[in-house]
Design a protein around this motif. Structure first.
Motif, PDB file in Angstrom:
ATOM      1  N   MET A   1       0.850  -1.172   0.000  1.00  0.00           N
ATOM      2  CA  MET A   1       0.000   0.000   0.000  1.00  0.00           C
ATOM      3  C   MET A   1       0.888   1.224   0.000  1.00  0.00           C
ATOM      4  SD  MET A   1      -3.060   1.114   2.577  1.00  0.00           S
ATOM      5  CE  MET A   1      -3.246  -0.557   3.030  1.00  0.00           C
ATOM      6  N   GLY A   2       0.501   2.267  -0.672  1.00  0.00           N
ATOM      7  CA  GLY A   2       1.341   3.439  -0.799  1.00  0.00           C
ATOM      8  C   GLY A   2       0.871   4.613   0.025  1.00  0.00           C
ATOM      9  N   VAL A   3       0.747   4.466   1.345  1.00  0.00           N
ATOM     10  CA  VAL A   3       0.356   5.578   2.202  1.00  0.00           C
ATOM     11  C   VAL A   3       1.633   6.236   2.719  1.00  0.00           C
ATOM     12  CG1 VAL A   3      -0.901   6.268   4.277  1.00  0.00           C
ATOM     13  CG2 VAL A   3      -1.750   4.372   2.884  1.00  0.00           C
ATOM     14  N   PRO A   4       1.944   7.455   2.249  1.00  0.00           N
ATOM     15  CA  PRO A   4       3.218   8.060   2.643  1.00  0.00           C
ATOM     16  C   PRO A   4       3.159   8.740   4.008  1.00  0.00           C
ATOM     17  CG  PRO A   4       2.091   9.484   1.107  1.00  0.00           C
ATOM     18  CD  PRO A   4       1.238   8.243   1.258  1.00  0.00           C
ATOM     19  N   LYS A   5       4.326   8.863   4.616  1.00  0.00           N
ATOM     20  CA  LYS A   5       4.497   9.687   5.811  1.00  0.00           C
ATOM     21  C   LYS A   5       4.486  11.140   5.342  1.00  0.00           C
ATOM     22  CE  LYS A   5       7.593   6.352   7.973  1.00  0.00           C
ATOM     23  NZ  LYS A   5       8.970   6.120   8.440  1.00  0.00           N
ATOM     24  N   PRO A   6       4.360  12.090   6.270  1.00  0.00           N
ATOM     25  CA  PRO A   6       4.401  13.501   5.847  1.00  0.00           C
ATOM     26  C   PRO A   6       5.664  13.850   5.051  1.00  0.00           C
ATOM     27  CG  PRO A   6       3.582  13.354   8.089  1.00  0.00           C
ATOM     28  CD  PRO A   6       4.021  11.957   7.690  1.00  0.00           C
ATOM     29  N   ALA A   7       6.769  13.164   5.333  1.00  0.00           N
ATOM     30  CA  ALA A   7       8.018  13.429   4.609  1.00  0.00           C
ATOM     31  C   ALA A   7       8.004  12.832   3.205  1.00  0.00           C
ATOM     32  CB  ALA A   7       9.198  12.862   5.395  1.00  0.00           C
ATOM     33  N   GLY A   8       6.973  12.021   2.892  1.00  0.00           N
ATOM     34  CA  GLY A   8       6.866  11.435   1.564  1.00  0.00           C
ATOM     35  C   GLY A   8       7.392  10.022   1.459  1.00  0.00           C
ATOM     36  N   THR A   9       7.970   9.489   2.523  1.00  0.00           N
ATOM     37  CA  THR A   9       8.471   8.115   2.498  1.00  0.00           C
ATOM     38  C   THR A   9       7.351   7.147   2.887  1.00  0.00           C
ATOM     39  OG1 THR A   9       9.247   8.329   4.774  1.00  0.00           O
ATOM     40  CG2 THR A   9      10.840   8.816   3.029  1.00  0.00           C
ATOM     41  N   PRO A  10       7.405   5.903   2.425  1.00  0.00           N
ATOM     42  CA  PRO A  10       6.329   4.953   2.725  1.00  0.00           C
ATOM     43  C   PRO A  10       6.288   4.581   4.203  1.00  0.00           C
ATOM     44  CG  PRO A  10       7.820   4.081   1.040  1.00  0.00           C
ATOM     45  CD  PRO A  10       8.402   5.352   1.533  1.00  0.00           C
ATOM     46  N   GLN A  11       5.074   4.322   4.693  1.00  0.00           N
ATOM     47  CA  GLN A  11       4.881   3.834   6.058  1.00  0.00           C
ATOM     48  C   GLN A  11       4.846   2.315   6.050  1.00  0.00           C
ATOM     49  OE1 GLN A  11       2.068   5.559   8.775  1.00  0.00           O
ATOM     50  NE2 GLN A  11       1.460   7.047   7.216  1.00  0.00           N
ATOM     51  N   SER A  12       5.134   1.738   7.195  1.00  0.00           N
ATOM     52  CA  SER A  12       5.012   0.281   7.300  1.00  0.00           C
ATOM     53  C   SER A  12       3.529  -0.087   7.354  1.00  0.00           C
ATOM     54  CB  SER A  12       5.711  -0.221   8.559  1.00  0.00           C
ATOM     55  OG  SER A  12       4.966   0.132   9.714  1.00  0.00           O
ATOM     56  N   GLN A  13       3.211  -1.287   6.893  1.00  0.00           N
ATOM     57  CA  GLN A  13       1.819  -1.751   6.936  1.00  0.00           C
ATOM     58  C   GLN A  13       1.296  -1.789   8.368  1.00  0.00           C
ATOM     59  OE1 GLN A  13       1.156  -5.394   4.846  1.00  0.00           O
ATOM     60  NE2 GLN A  13       1.761  -4.539   2.882  1.00  0.00           N
ATOM     61  N   HIS A  14       2.169  -2.145   9.316  1.00  0.00           N
ATOM     62  CA  HIS A  14       1.771  -2.189  10.721  1.00  0.00           C
ATOM     63  C   HIS A  14       1.278  -0.816  11.189  1.00  0.00           C
ATOM     64  CE1 HIS A  14       1.767  -2.959  15.010  1.00  0.00           C
ATOM     65  NE2 HIS A  14       2.509  -1.866  15.152  1.00  0.00           N
ATOM     66  N   ASN A  15       2.016   0.231  10.855  1.00  0.00           N
ATOM     67  CA  ASN A  15       1.626   1.579  11.269  1.00  0.00           C
ATOM     68  C   ASN A  15       0.352   2.035  10.575  1.00  0.00           C
ATOM     69  OD1 ASN A  15       3.783   1.751  13.020  1.00  0.00           O
ATOM     70  ND2 ASN A  15       5.086   2.877  11.578  1.00  0.00           N
ATOM     71  N   VAL A  16       0.207   1.692   9.326  1.00  0.00           N
ATOM     72  CA  VAL A  16      -1.006   2.058   8.594  1.00  0.00           C
ATOM     73  C   VAL A  16      -2.217   1.388   9.245  1.00  0.00           C
ATOM     74  CG1 VAL A  16      -2.230   1.842   6.394  1.00  0.00           C
ATOM     75  CG2 VAL A  16       0.185   2.499   6.416  1.00  0.00           C
ATOM     76  N   ARG A  17      -2.107   0.082   9.532  1.00  0.00           N
ATOM     77  CA  ARG A  17      -3.220  -0.637  10.171  1.00  0.00           C
ATOM     78  C   ARG A  17      -3.538  -0.071  11.552  1.00  0.00           C
ATOM     79  NH1 ARG A  17      -0.487  -5.432   9.297  1.00  0.00           N
ATOM     80  NH2 ARG A  17      -0.560  -5.883   7.107  1.00  0.00           N
ATOM     81  N   ARG A  18      -2.493   0.243  12.315  1.00  0.00           N
ATOM     82  CA  ARG A  18      -2.688   0.815  13.650  1.00  0.00           C
ATOM     83  C   ARG A  18      -3.433   2.143  13.551  1.00  0.00           C
ATOM     84  NH1 ARG A  18       2.427   2.980  15.380  1.00  0.00           N
ATOM     85  NH2 ARG A  18       1.580   4.729  14.244  1.00  0.00           N
ATOM     86  N   ASP A  19      -3.017   3.018  12.643  1.00  0.00           N
ATOM     87  CA  ASP A  19      -3.672   4.321  12.468  1.00  0.00           C
ATOM     88  C   ASP A  19      -5.108   4.141  11.979  1.00  0.00           C
ATOM     89  OD1 ASP A  19      -1.277   5.449  13.251  1.00  0.00           O
ATOM     90  OD2 ASP A  19      -0.689   6.070  11.223  1.00  0.00           O
ATOM     91  N   TRP A  20      -5.315   3.191  11.080  1.00  0.00           N
ATOM     92  CA  TRP A  20      -6.662   2.923  10.547  1.00  0.00           C
ATOM     93  C   TRP A  20      -7.599   2.482  11.671  1.00  0.00           C
ATOM     94  CZ3 TRP A  20      -9.774   4.167   6.909  1.00  0.00           C
ATOM     95  CH2 TRP A  20     -10.873   3.386   6.596  1.00  0.00           C
ATOM     96  N   ARG A  21      -7.128   1.566  12.517  1.00  0.00           N
ATOM     97  CA  ARG A  21      -7.965   1.100  13.644  1.00  0.00           C
ATOM     98  C   ARG A  21      -8.291   2.253  14.595  1.00  0.00           C
ATOM     99  NH1 ARG A  21      -4.637  -3.527  13.217  1.00  0.00           N
ATOM    100  NH2 ARG A  21      -3.321  -2.756  14.900  1.00  0.00           N
ATOM    101  N   ALA A  22      -7.341   3.142  14.813  1.00  0.00           N
ATOM    102  CA  ALA A  22      -7.582   4.305  15.674  1.00  0.00           C
ATOM    103  C   ALA A  22      -8.654   5.214  15.074  1.00  0.00           C
ATOM    104  CB  ALA A  22      -6.284   5.076  15.901  1.00  0.00           C
ATOM    105  N   ILE A  23      -8.612   5.401  13.763  1.00  0.00           N
ATOM    106  CA  ILE A  23      -9.627   6.215  13.075  1.00  0.00           C
ATOM    107  C   ILE A  23     -11.001   5.570  13.231  1.00  0.00           C
ATOM    108  CG2 ILE A  23     -10.440   6.917  10.781  1.00  0.00           C
ATOM    109  CD1 ILE A  23      -7.416   7.274  10.058  1.00  0.00           C
ATOM    110  N   LEU A  24     -11.073   4.252  13.032  1.00  0.00           N
ATOM    111  CA  LEU A  24     -12.355   3.555  13.167  1.00  0.00           C
ATOM    112  C   LEU A  24     -12.895   3.662  14.591  1.00  0.00           C
ATOM    113  CD1 LEU A  24     -11.637   0.347  11.060  1.00  0.00           C
ATOM    114  CD2 LEU A  24     -13.087   2.295  10.421  1.00  0.00           C
TER     115      LEU A  24
END
Length: 109
Positions: A1-24
């Motif tokens: 998945m291509g969800v970038p950090k604010p600096a433009g570098t890719p995030q790890s899938q673990h961090n993306v899933r963690r942030d997604w669960r927090a949003i939900l």
């Protein structure tokens, strides 16, 4: 998945899933929703709103619009009814011209 950090570098899938669960959780939504569900809904709505298939395919990252249409274009009851009435109403007016004439006469009065 291509969800970038604010600096433009890719995030790890673990961090993306963690942030997604927090949003939900914050939105009080079922945590079984996946980011892919959001993608699916977005692409379905693009097509429903009349975006041309090539553009929808580009957004989806598909090389062939037929792939996008096969996966994301659905026939909805409201759209079917609207399409049928769009054809039926002019035909009805042709088949029953006296009603149209009566309405025109009453509007002229």
């Amino acid at each position: 998945m291509g969800v970038p950090k604010p600096a433009g570098t890719p995030q790890s899938q673990h961090n993306v899933r963690r942030d997604w669960r927090a949003i939900l959780r914050k939105a009080k939504l079922d945590e079984t929703y996946r980011i892919h569900d959001l993608r699916h809904t977005f692409l379905c709505r693009l097509i429903e709103d009349g975006v041309d298939p090539r553009t929808a395919a580009d957004v989806a990252g598909h090389s062939d619009p037929r792939i996008t249409l096969a996966r994301y274009a659905y026939s909805r009851a409201e759209k079917r009814k609207s399409a049928l009435l769009g054809v039926a109403n002019p035909l009805r007016a042709l088949l029953t011209p006296e009603e149209g004439a009566e309405e025109a006469n009453s509007e002229a009065s």
